[in-house]
Design a protein around this motif. Structure first.
Motif, PDB file in Angstrom:
ATOM      1  N   GLN A 193       0.832  -1.214   0.000  1.00  0.00           N
ATOM      2  CA  GLN A 193       0.000   0.000   0.000  1.00  0.00           C
ATOM      3  C   GLN A 193       0.863   1.259   0.000  1.00  0.00           C
ATOM      4  OE1 GLN A 193      -3.007   0.201   3.049  1.00  0.00           O
ATOM      5  NE2 GLN A 193      -4.381  -1.147   1.881  1.00  0.00           N
ATOM      6  N   GLY A 194       1.958   1.195   0.711  1.00  0.00           N
ATOM      7  CA  GLY A 194       2.870   2.341   0.770  1.00  0.00           C
ATOM      8  C   GLY A 194       3.418   2.660  -0.612  1.00  0.00           C
ATOM      9  N   ARG A 195       3.811   1.607  -1.338  1.00  0.00           N
ATOM     10  CA  ARG A 195       4.308   1.797  -2.704  1.00  0.00           C
ATOM     11  C   ARG A 195       3.220   2.424  -3.578  1.00  0.00           C
ATOM     12  NH1 ARG A 195       4.553  -3.658  -5.167  1.00  0.00           N
ATOM     13  NH2 ARG A 195       2.327  -3.282  -4.857  1.00  0.00           N
ATOM     14  N   PRO A 212      10.820  -0.445   2.463  1.00  0.00           N
ATOM     15  CA  PRO A 212       9.400  -0.434   2.833  1.00  0.00           C
ATOM     16  C   PRO A 212       8.475   0.025   1.709  1.00  0.00           C
ATOM     17  CG  PRO A 212      10.553   1.397   3.861  1.00  0.00           C
ATOM     18  CD  PRO A 212      11.600   0.533   3.246  1.00  0.00           C
ATOM     19  N   VAL A 213       9.019   0.673   0.694  1.00  0.00           N
ATOM     20  CA  VAL A 213       8.161   1.123  -0.412  1.00  0.00           C
ATOM     21  C   VAL A 213       8.595   0.498  -1.738  1.00  0.00           C
ATOM     22  CG1 VAL A 213       7.226   3.252   0.575  1.00  0.00           C
ATOM     23  CG2 VAL A 213       9.522   3.268  -0.406  1.00  0.00           C
ATOM     24  N   HIS A 214       9.274  -0.672  -1.618  1.00  0.00           N
ATOM     25  CA  HIS A 214       9.647  -1.477  -2.791  1.00  0.00           C
ATOM     26  C   HIS A 214      10.363  -0.686  -3.886  1.00  0.00           C
ATOM     27  CE1 HIS A 214       7.498  -5.058  -1.485  1.00  0.00           C
ATOM     28  NE2 HIS A 214       6.384  -4.366  -1.312  1.00  0.00           N
ATOM     29  N   ILE A 215      11.342   0.099  -3.528  1.00  0.00           N
ATOM     30  CA  ILE A 215      12.108   0.782  -4.576  1.00  0.00           C
ATOM     31  C   ILE A 215      13.084  -0.219  -5.192  1.00  0.00           C
ATOM     32  CG2 ILE A 215      13.727   2.672  -5.082  1.00  0.00           C
ATOM     33  CD1 ILE A 215      12.457   4.216  -2.784  1.00  0.00           C
ATOM     34  N   PRO A 216      13.039  -0.379  -6.506  1.00  0.00           N
ATOM     35  CA  PRO A 216      13.940  -1.360  -7.148  1.00  0.00           C
ATOM     36  C   PRO A 216      15.355  -0.780  -7.264  1.00  0.00           C
ATOM     37  CG  PRO A 216      12.595  -0.286  -8.811  1.00  0.00           C
ATOM     38  CD  PRO A 216      12.172   0.293  -7.484  1.00  0.00           C
TER      39      PRO A 216
END
Ligand code: SF4
Lengths: 220, 470
Positions: free
Chosen positions: B52-54, B371-375
Motif C-alpha cells: 500500500q505504501g508503494r 518499505p516502499v519497494h524501490i527497485p
C-alpha cells in the motif's frame, strides 16, 4: 520563479499541463474522504483488550503506568510519586478538569501554573488520547497546556482517562479533527515512552533531551 | 561539504583498513537488521502495508503538483509561509534571509539531511549566524567538524573512545567512557542553547496536504525543543515528502520506525501546524516551510521516478554488504548506501558520482527490505547504462564490452572463439581446475582464484541436451 519552475517541471514529467478544476477536485476528494489504509488487527480488539494492550505497549516503551480508581485520587498519588523522587516542585497544565481537583493534598510540594523552564524537574499534563497499538499518548497544545511542559522537565507525569484509550491512530485522528474543524492545534504530540538515544555505539541510553521518565496515571 | 565521490575507490580502500571504522561498522551489521526483522515479525500485516505504501507514493507522485499546492494553501490558511526553492542556492538564501530578518545570531537545528544536502551550516556560519546541531549524533559530529555517515544514525562510524575524547576536549570535564555520562554532558551543554536560540530549524518526515502540517519523528526530543522554544520555526524539507491526509501519513509511520530502528513507534511523532495561536503560552510566532527541489522534479516521469518514493528509513544501507564494509563516508557525499548510489549522481552529477552505482554486489538485499519497494538495483543499473553511454566507463572495460558485443552478434565466430578460449583456460587451470594468475586481469586474480571452465561451452552442452531429448 521557483514555484512555477518546479510545478512546470513536475507537470512536464507527468506528461500533462495544468490540471483542470475537475481533475484537481477528483484528486483532492481523497482528502475529504479521509480514506483509511489497511489498519493492523492488533489494535482492533474489544474495549478491555485494547486497554490491556495500551498498558502492555506503554510499559514496553519504558513508560511507568500507575492505575488509579478516580481523578480524586490523583493529587495524593502525584504527591507520593514526587516525594519518592525527592522533587519539591510541580509545573502543571491548567485544564479545568485538573484544576477542579483538591490540590491541598499536594502539600508540601509547590504547584506552578506556567510554561516549563530549563531546570524544571517535573510537569503534569492531561493526555487527549491513548493509542493502544503502540502504547502512545496523544497531547496537543492549547492555552492551558503549553508544549514545553511535555519536553523540558526531567519527569513528565501524564493523566490519561481509561475511556480515552482507542485502539489505533485512525480513531485518534478522527477525534483531533473534531476539536476545531478545519484547523489542527499548533502542536500535536504523539509520545511513546521517555526520551532516548542510541547515537553512541548504538547503545540505548534513556533521557536524551526530553524527559528521562514518563509516568502515566491511568484513571478509572 | 567537500565532494569526494570521484575518489570512491581510494576512500573504500582506506575504509577497509581502518580498524576503528571496521569495529564501529559492526554496530550496524549486528544491530539494525535483527531489530527490523523482529519488528516485522510482530506485525503480520507488514508486507501488505509495504504494498500500500508503494501504491500510495505512486499516486502522490502522479499528482505531486496538486498535493503540493494544496499543502501550500493550507499552510497559508494557518498563518504560515511556504518558500519554493529550485536549487540548494535558492534554499540557502531563503533561509538566511528569514534568519536575518529576525536578527538571528544562533540557530538550533533538529536532524535534517536536506540541510546537509544544501550545505546550510557552512553558509550560515559564513554569514555570521551560528548553527547548533542538537541531535546527539549530529552534535558530536559538529564538534568534530565531520558530516553524517548514515541517514538516521549520523555518528555510527565512531566508537565510544572517539566520543569520549571529543567531549573531553570540548566540555572541559573529566574524561568518561560511560555513554550515559556522555549523553548527560550533551544534554546539559545544549539546554542553554535551546533556550537562547533565535530560530529553530527542523526537517520534516512528511508534509500533510490536508492540514498544512509538517511532522518530525525523533527519539531524543531535541527536535521538539528546537521548534518550540525559539520565536521562529523553519522547516527545511523536500517536495516529495507531501502526503494527502493524516491517515496516509499514518500508513508511512507504521512502516518507518519498524524499517529504520526496529521500534514499534518512534518516541516523539510531532505534528506542527502554523505558528502558535494567539492564546498559546509558548511555541513559535512564525512558521516557515522551505520546500527544496534540487533535482527531484526532474526525476518525475523519468527512469528514476521510483526513487521519489523513498521515506529515508535507512533499511537499504543497514542491510547492504558494501555499506557494511566501507561505511558511509566512502560514498563521498550526503547520501550513502544503495539509496545514495541512486540519488547522488542525480544531485551532484554522474560525472562526479559514476563509481557509486557500481559499488554494488547486486545481491538485491536493499530492494527486499525497502518499505516502499524501490527497485534499487534496477535504478543503479540505469546509471551504469547512462554512464556507459556517456563514455564515462574506463577504457579497458568499454573495450572489453564492445569486443564481446562484436562477437556476440556473430554467432559462428563467437562459438569458435569461446571454444578456443575455453581450452586455453583449462590448460591454465591444470589438474585442480583453479586459475591463480590470469594475464591482463591480475587485479582480479590477486585477491581470488578463478575456477577453470568446464570442457564444453554452454552452447555445446545446450545442443547436446537438446539432442538427448531433455
Ligand atoms: S530506498 Fe527504501 S530502504 Fe532505502 S532509505 Fe529509502 S525507503 Fe528506506
Amino acid at each position: 520563479m521557483s514555484k512555477a519552475d518546479i510545478l512546470n517541471t513536475i507537470r512536464r514529467g507527468l506528461g500533462r499541463g495544468l490540471p483542470s478544476d475537475a481533475e484537481r477536485q477528483q484528486v483532492l476528494a481523497r482528502i475529504t474522504r479521509h480514506e483509511r489504509n489497511l489498519i493492523p488487527m492488533r489494535g482492533q480488539g474489544s474495549e478491555s483488550e485494547v486497554q490491556a494492550l495500551f498498558i502492555e505497549m506503554a510499559k514496553e516503551a519504558a513508560a511507568e503506568v500507575i492505575e488509579l480508581p478516580s481523578l480524586q485520587a490523583l493529587p495524593g498519588a502525584v504527591r507520593e510519586w514526587l516525594q519518592t523522587a525527592n522533587i519539591p516542585d510541580l509545573v502543571m497544565a491548567s485544564d479545568e478538569e485538573l484544576k477542579s481537583l483538591d490540590w491541598t493534598e499536594l502539600h508540601p510540594i509547590v504547584q506552578h501554573e506556567r510554561v516549563a523552564l530549563a531546570g524544571d524537574l517535573a510537569s503534569l499534563t492531561l493526555a487527549f488520547m491513548g493509542i493502544a497499538e503502540t502504547g502512545t499518548l496523544m497531547l496537543y497544545s492549547r492555552k492551558e497546556s503549553p508544549t514545553t511542559l511535555n519536553f523540558l522537565p526531567d519527569n513528565h507525569l501524564v493523566v490519561l482517562k481509561r475511556q480515552d484509550i482507542v485502539g489505533v491512530y485512525e480513531e485518534a485522528w478522527a477525534r483531533v479533527r473534531a476539536l476545531s474543524p478545519g484547523q489542527l492545534p499548533r502542536t500535536v504530540n504523539m509520545i511513546t515512552g521517555p526520551s532516548r538515544s542510541a547515537d553512541i555505539e548504538q547503545r540505548l541510553q534513556m533521557g536524551a533531551h526530553g524527559p528521562r521518565a514518563l509516568t502515566i496515571f491511568l484513571i478509572g | 561539504m567537500q565532494i569526494t565521490s570521484p575518489q570512491f575507490k581510494e576512500n573504500a580502500r582506506i575504509a577497509l583498513t581502518d580498524v576503528g571504522l571496521q569495529k564501529a561498522l559492526g554496530n550496524v551489521k549486528n544491530g539494525f537488521p535483527q531489530k527490523r526483522a523482529n519488528a516485522v515479525k510482530r506485525l503480520p500485516e507488514f508486507d501488505q502495508l509495504r504494498d500500500q505504501g508503494r501504491d500510495l507514493k505512486n499516486h502522490i507522485i502522479a499528482n505531486l503538483d496538486i498535493y503540493l499546492e494544496e499543502f501550500e494553501a493550507n499552510v497559508i490558511k494557518n498563518g504560515g509561509h511556504v518558500h519554493w526553492c529550485r536549487t540548494s542556492e535558492d534554499a540557502r538564501q531563503t533561509i538566511l534571509k528569514i534568519c536575518q530578518d529576525k536578527g538571528a545570531k544562533t540557530v538550533t537545528k533538529g536532524k535534517s539531511m536536506v540541510t546537509e544536502e544544501i550545505n546550510l551550516n557552512e553558509y550560515l556560519e559564513a554569514n555570521g549566524i551560528t548553527p547548533v546541531e542538537t541531535d546527539l549524533g549530529e552534535y558530536i559530529l559538529q564538534l568534530r567538524g565531520e558530516h553524517p555517515s548514515h541517514i538516521i544514525a549520523p555518528a555510527i562510524h565512531l566508537n565510544l573512545e572517539d566520543v569520549s575524547e571529543t567531549f573531553h576536549a570540548h566540555h572541559h570535564k573529566p574524561k568518561s567512557m560511560d555513554p550515559a555520562v556522555l549523553m548527560q554532558e550533551a544534554r546539559e551543554e545544549l539546554r542553554a542553547r535551546f533556550v537562547a536560540a533565535d530560530v529553530g530549524i527542523t526537517g520534516a518526515n512528511f508534509l500533510v496536504a490536508e492540514t498544512g502540517s509538517s511532522i518530525i519523528v525523533t527519539n531524543e526530543g531535541n527536535g521538539d525543543l528546537t521548534q518550540t522554544l525559539p520565536k521562529t520555526h523553519i522547516v527545511v524539507t523536500s517536495i516529495e515528502k507531501v502526503v494527502p491526509t493524516l491517515e496516509d501519513m499514518t500508513l508511512f509511520l507504521r512502516l518507518l520506525a519498524r524499517s529504520a530502528t526496529g521500534q514499534e513507534f518512534t518516541v516523539y511523532n510531532t505534528l506542527s501546524t502554523g505558528p502558535k495561536r494567539p492564546e498559546d503560552q509558548d511555541g513559535p510566532e512564525d512558521y516557515h516551510v522551505v520546500l527544496v527541489d534540487n533535482g527531484r522534479s526532474d526525476m518525475v516521469g523519468g527512469e528514476l521516478q521510483e526513487m521519489l518514493r523513498c521515506i529515508r528509513c535507512a533499511a537499504c544501507m543497514n542491510h547492504c554488504p558494501v555499506y557494511g564494509s566501507i561505511g558511509g563516508h566512502s560514498y563521498g557525499w550526503v547520501y550513502p548506501g544503495p539509496m545514495g548510489s541512486v540519488l547522488t549522481p542525480q544531485m551532484i552529477g554522474i560525472e562526479k558520482a559514476a563509481l557509486l552505482p557500481n559499488a554494488s554486489t547486486f545481491c538485491g538485499k536493499c530492494e527486499s527490505v525497502c518499505p516502499v519497494h524501490i527497485p534499487l538495483p534496477k535504478l543503479m543499473r540505469h546509471w551504469r547504462k547512462n554512464e556507459f553511454e556517456r563514455h564515462l566507463t574506463p577504457k579497458a572495460a568499454r573495450w572489453g564490452i564492445k569486443t564481446w558485443a562484436f562477437f556476440a552478434k556473430r554467432p559462428t565466430l563467437y562459438r569458435l572463439l569461446s571454444q578456443t578460449s575455453n581450452r586455453m583456460l583449462r590448460l591454465l587451470g591444470g589438474k585442480k581446475g583453479r586459475i591463480h594468475k590470469l594475464p591482463v586481469v591480475s587485479g582480479w586474480t590477486d585477491h581470488r582464484e578463478m575456477p577453470a571452465p568446464s570442457s564444453k561451452t554452454f552452447m555445446q552442452q545446450w545442443n547436446e541436451k537438446q539432442k538427448a531429448g531433455h
